[in-house]
Design a protein around this motif. Structure first.
Motif, PDB file in Angstrom:
ATOM      1  N   ARG A  36       0.835  -1.215   0.000  1.00 54.09           N
ATOM      2  CA  ARG A  36       0.000   0.000   0.000  1.00 54.09           C
ATOM      3  C   ARG A  36       0.863   1.255   0.000  1.00 54.09           C
ATOM      4  NH1 ARG A  36      -2.244   3.562  -1.313  1.00 54.09           N
ATOM      5  NH2 ARG A  36      -4.051   4.667  -0.464  1.00 54.09           N
ATOM      6  N   LEU A  37       2.026   1.206   0.661  1.00 51.12           N
ATOM      7  CA  LEU A  37       2.924   2.358   0.657  1.00 51.12           C
ATOM      8  C   LEU A  37       3.453   2.644  -0.743  1.00 51.12           C
ATOM      9  CD1 LEU A  37       4.935   1.705   3.947  1.00 51.12           C
ATOM     10  CD2 LEU A  37       3.266   3.537   3.546  1.00 51.12           C
ATOM     11  N   ARG A  38       3.775   1.580  -1.478  1.00 51.74           N
ATOM     12  CA  ARG A  38       4.232   1.786  -2.862  1.00 51.74           C
ATOM     13  C   ARG A  38       3.117   2.394  -3.704  1.00 51.74           C
ATOM     14  NH1 ARG A  38       6.785  -3.221  -1.891  1.00 51.74           N
ATOM     15  NH2 ARG A  38       5.061  -4.355  -2.874  1.00 51.74           N
ATOM     16  N   ALA A  41       2.872   6.062  -2.851  1.00 53.12           N
ATOM     17  CA  ALA A  41       3.935   6.825  -3.509  1.00 53.12           C
ATOM     18  C   ALA A  41       3.574   7.108  -4.961  1.00 53.12           C
ATOM     19  CB  ALA A  41       5.260   6.062  -3.427  1.00 53.12           C
ATOM     20  N   ALA A  42       3.000   6.123  -5.643  1.00 57.74           N
ATOM     21  CA  ALA A  42       2.601   6.310  -7.039  1.00 57.74           C
ATOM     22  C   ALA A  42       1.488   7.347  -7.145  1.00 57.74           C
ATOM     23  CB  ALA A  42       2.159   4.982  -7.644  1.00 57.74           C
ATOM     24  N   GLU A  43       0.525   7.316  -6.228  1.00 55.66           N
ATOM     25  CA  GLU A  43      -0.571   8.286  -6.243  1.00 55.66           C
ATOM     26  C   GLU A  43      -0.050   9.701  -6.000  1.00 55.66           C
ATOM     27  OE1 GLU A  43      -3.330   6.936  -3.309  1.00 55.66           O
ATOM     28  OE2 GLU A  43      -3.713   5.037  -4.332  1.00 55.66           O
ATOM     29  N   ILE A  44       0.871   9.838  -5.053  1.00 57.17           N
ATOM     30  CA  ILE A  44       1.447  11.161  -4.771  1.00 57.17           C
ATOM     31  C   ILE A  44       2.213  11.669  -5.982  1.00 57.17           C
ATOM     32  CG2 ILE A  44       3.175  12.376  -3.396  1.00 57.17           C
ATOM     33  CD1 ILE A  44       2.333  10.655  -1.014  1.00 57.17           C
ATOM     34  N   ARG A  45       2.975  10.782  -6.620  1.00 59.95           N
ATOM     35  CA  ARG A  45       3.763  11.190  -7.788  1.00 59.95           C
ATOM     36  C   ARG A  45       2.840  11.654  -8.920  1.00 59.95           C
ATOM     37  NH1 ARG A  45       7.549   7.591  -6.947  1.00 59.95           N
ATOM     38  NH2 ARG A  45       9.291   8.939  -6.377  1.00 59.95           N
ATOM     39  N   THR A  46       1.735  10.956  -9.133  1.00 60.85           N
ATOM     40  CA  THR A  46       0.773  11.361 -10.160  1.00 60.85           C
ATOM     41  C   THR A  46       0.183  12.720  -9.837  1.00 60.85           C
ATOM     42  OG1 THR A  46       0.215   9.075 -10.691  1.00 60.85           O
ATOM     43  CG2 THR A  46      -1.405  10.751 -11.276  1.00 60.85           C
ATOM     44  N   LYS A 267      16.570  12.694  -8.850  1.00 59.03           N
ATOM     45  CA  LYS A 267      15.753  13.881  -9.076  1.00 59.03           C
ATOM     46  C   LYS A 267      14.856  13.644 -10.287  1.00 59.03           C
ATOM     47  CE  LYS A 267      16.308  18.906  -9.176  1.00 59.03           C
ATOM     48  NZ  LYS A 267      17.284  20.012  -9.174  1.00 59.03           N
ATOM     49  N   GLY A 268      13.562  13.968 -10.141  1.00 62.08           N
ATOM     50  CA  GLY A 268      12.622  13.765 -11.236  1.00 62.08           C
ATOM     51  C   GLY A 268      12.098  12.355 -11.359  1.00 62.08           C
ATOM     52  N   ARG A 269      12.316  11.525 -10.345  1.00 63.63           N
ATOM     53  CA  ARG A 269      11.972  10.095 -10.381  1.00 63.63           C
ATOM     54  C   ARG A 269      10.515   9.868 -10.792  1.00 63.63           C
ATOM     55  NH1 ARG A 269      14.795   5.148  -8.719  1.00 63.63           N
ATOM     56  NH2 ARG A 269      13.204   3.632  -8.211  1.00 63.63           N
ATOM     57  N   GLY A 270      10.302   8.990 -11.759  1.00 61.05           N
ATOM     58  CA  GLY A 270       8.958   8.550 -12.111  1.00 61.05           C
ATOM     59  C   GLY A 270       8.253   9.366 -13.161  1.00 61.05           C
ATOM     60  N   TRP A 271       8.910  10.417 -13.704  1.00 60.16           N
ATOM     61  CA  TRP A 271       8.283  11.222 -14.754  1.00 60.16           C
ATOM     62  C   TRP A 271       9.295  11.370 -15.884  1.00 60.16           C
ATOM     63  CZ3 TRP A 271       8.035  17.030 -15.655  1.00 60.16           C
ATOM     64  CH2 TRP A 271       7.020  17.352 -16.569  1.00 60.16           C
ATOM     65  N   ALA A 272       8.995  10.787 -17.017  1.00 63.70           N
ATOM     66  CA  ALA A 272       9.968  10.679 -18.104  1.00 63.70           C
ATOM     67  C   ALA A 272      10.564  12.022 -18.526  1.00 63.70           C
ATOM     68  CB  ALA A 272       9.327   9.973 -19.298  1.00 63.70           C
TER      69      ALA A 272
END
Length: 615
Positions: A36-38, A41-46, A267-272
């Motif tokens: 659930r934590l992962r 993290a994905a929801e926050i990043r979005t 830096k910028g992790r998860g956004w191409a």
């Protein structure tokens, strides 16, 4: 703004809408399993990508601390355990995790959420630090001031500092003092992503690279620099691995002493668009397309771009020009110069004092240094400007980007203090260009001059050129009444000249004769400005700096010294910390647009005319 109310420990975590799913309290965060934590993290990043691309702000650095921030809030009981971010622009996830998810759409908008920690927003924001390298000093002060050396209290302080901010001298002053009191329960979270805006430079960067590669010191098994200072060290740990990061932080907190936890993040992790950006990994952005990372529409040529191009041309013409930057070659426009003349470009890290003192030494050795820095950051090196440059009469040119009202970054980043501070420095000249052509001309005058100079311009697009009608000893007259009426003199600094010209047209429609003049070199006050004052009934000065100590105040004092009886209406910013909002909104709110100048001119005229009738 209220902090989220504490929910029952078994309250549901997920609700139908995205904002509600992120409206968590700490008990819900602690109850989550790793899966659930992962997902969190994905929801926050979005959410970060969607919201920050819509509002502008610091995106790359916050994408890089999502998992780290989650781990911090699971280990430390904020606000009982202070969490201090250095610099505060990496606190977006912290804001989301402390009850501000529903308000995140107002980020950096006027009357909305600040882009930095804000004590007015939340008890979770202990300090409003938005200038780099301060967190370790805050942590030292908080720990000592709260009596945290008493282990029975059970409290801790966490200080999150990037490797870029560690290049600043104040960070090492804080580290030195923490090493003197190693029993203080302070956890230093070194967020190592290899860069600030630009890649981190110097011996520290090489040392951290060695630690990441498994080399601890000069020898294969030697202590690292933190251990040599007498501090405990844990890591390096993958800052995107929540269980590993949480375990390291929990161990550090349980040690009840000063501990450095070395976390490595991207830096910028998860956004191409950020991950593939070779420059600053989308550190600070305007409004962008969240899919492509491209601006929706061209914003026009910025002042920074004009300066950068001209600086490169001047570098080709004058081989003795050198340029210095504090880890911001791109943001301050020096990338073109650095690419063409790498041997004449010097990045000193986030160390403005070092930049200025180094520039003075370079000038002594025969170079012509140009120090480019945000106006708000020059205040960190005023002692060096005064005692190391001006006292020695060195020909150093300071280029102040983001001078005046900056906009959405708020109180700490408005470059509104420079004129008041710099007006006190003997032998220093300050220029404020009104358009791109004047920036080029004034920059050339500065780098070919004989003493220290400052050129200031705002964070904005450079507007169309404003032609002068005539010049008077260095002052440009931009508008005058064709019938020769001289009711009001408008002396406008920099880009505000455009609003002054528009105000003059509106005033003349009311039968008021107006002259608009641009002093160009605004400090010290040009003698020709006094001649213009003598020939007009009323005088209004316009500047996007503090009214106290700026150009208008200097002109008023010069008039007193010259025995001129004129009352001068000074338009500028109040001696207050001004909130965030768009540049246009804030200028209008303080009367620094055409309608405001019209109002001030009519008021000044009304005050002057009774005096004329008594003569």
């Amino acid at each position: 703004m209220p902090v989220a109310e504490q929910a029952a420990p078994n309250a549901p975590v997920a609700r139908p809408d995205a904002e509600s799913r992120l409206d968590l309290d700490r008990s819900a965060l602690l109850a989550m399993g790793h899966g659930r934590l992962r997902a969190l993290a994905a929801e926050i990043r979005t959410m970060l990508v969607e919201q920050v691309c819509a509002s502008g702000g610091h995106l790359g650095v916050n994408l890089g601390v999502v998992e780290l921030s989650i781990a911090l809030h699971r280990v430390f009981d904020s606000p009982r355990d202070p969490i201090v971010f250095d610099t505060g622009h990496q606190s977006y996830v912290h804001k989301i995790l402390t009850g501000r998810a529903k308000e995140f759409g107002s980020l950096r908008r006027r009357h909305g959420l600040s882009g930095y920690p804000s004590r007015a927003e939340s008890v979770h924001d202990w300090v409003e630090n938005s200038h780099a390298s301060t967190a370790l000093s805050y942590a030292h002060g908080l720990a000592a001031g709260l009596g945290l050396h008493d282990h029975r209290a059970g409290r801790s302080v966490a200080a999150v500092i990037g490797d870029g901010a560690m290049t600043g001298g104040l960070a090492w002053e804080g580290l030195n003092n923490l090493a003197e009191r190693p029993e203080l329960p302070v956890v230093i979270v070194l967020n190592d992503n290899g860069r600030s805006y630009d890649p981190t430079i110097g011996g520290l960067a090489r040392h951290l690279a060695g630690l990441r590669a498994g080399r601890r010191g000069p020898g294969a098994d030697g202590p690292n620099v933190f251990e040599q200072l007498g501090l405990a060290y844990l890591g390096p740990v993958d800052g995107h691995d929540i269980p590993a990061t949480e375990a390291a932080l929990r161990k550090a907190r349980e040690m009840r002493q000063v501990v450095v936890v070395h976390t490595v993040t991207d830096k910028g992790r998860g956004w191409a668009p950020a991950e593939t950006d070779p420059a600053d990994r989308m550190h600070g952005i305007g409004v962008l397309d969240p899919v492509t990372g491209r601006p929706h529409a061209p914003a026009g040529t910025s002042w920074t771009e004009v300066f950068g191009r001209e600086m490169a041309e001047l570098g080709a013409e004058f081989e003795d020009i050198v340029c210095l930057s504090g880890a911001m070659r791109g943001p301050v426009g020096l990338a073109p110069f650095a690419e063409r003349f790498p041997e004449r470009f010097f990045d000193v890290g986030i160390a403005e004092q070092q930049a200025v003192c180094t520039a003075s030494g370079m000038a002594m050795a025969g170079s012509r240094p140009v120090v480019a820095v945000y106006a708000t950051f020059l205040t960190r090196a005023l002692d060096q400007v005064l005692m190391d440059v001006a006292l020695h009469r060195m020909p150093v040119t300071f280029v102040l980007d983001r001078a005046g009202v900056t906009g959405p970054d708020g109180a700490s980043h408005h470059g509104m203090w420079d004129l008041g501070f710099l007006a006190q420095i003997p032998g220093l000249r300050v220029a404020a260009p009104r358009d791109a052509g004047q920036l080029k001309a004034l920059l050339r005058e500065a780098v070919t001059g004989t003493g220290p100079c400052v050129i200031r311009f705002p964070k904005a697009a450079a507007g169309p050129g404003i032609a002068r009608l005539k010049g008077i000893d260095g002052i440009d007259v931009l508008h005058h009444d064709e019938a020769g009426k001289r009711d009001v003199l408008l002396l406008a600094c920099g880009p505000l000249a455009a609003d002054a010209v528009e105000a003059a047209r509106r005033l003349e429609a009311r039968g008021v004769g107006v002259t608009v003049a641009d002093p160009r070199w605004v400090l010290p006050v040009p003698e020709a400005a006094l001649d213009l004052v003598r020939s007009h009934g009323s005088v209004v000065t316009v500047e996007d700096g503090c009214r106290v100590g700026g150009f208008g105040a200097a002109l008023a004092l010069a008039c007193v010294d010259a025995g001129l009886p004129h009352r001068i209406r000074v338009l500028g910013l109040p001696r207050e910390f001004i909130e965030h909002g768009s540049r246009g909104e804030l200028l209008a709110a303080h009367g620094l647009d055409a309608p405001g100048i019209v109002r001030a001119s009519l008021d000044a005229l009304a005050l002057a005319r009774p005096a004329e009738r008594t003569r």
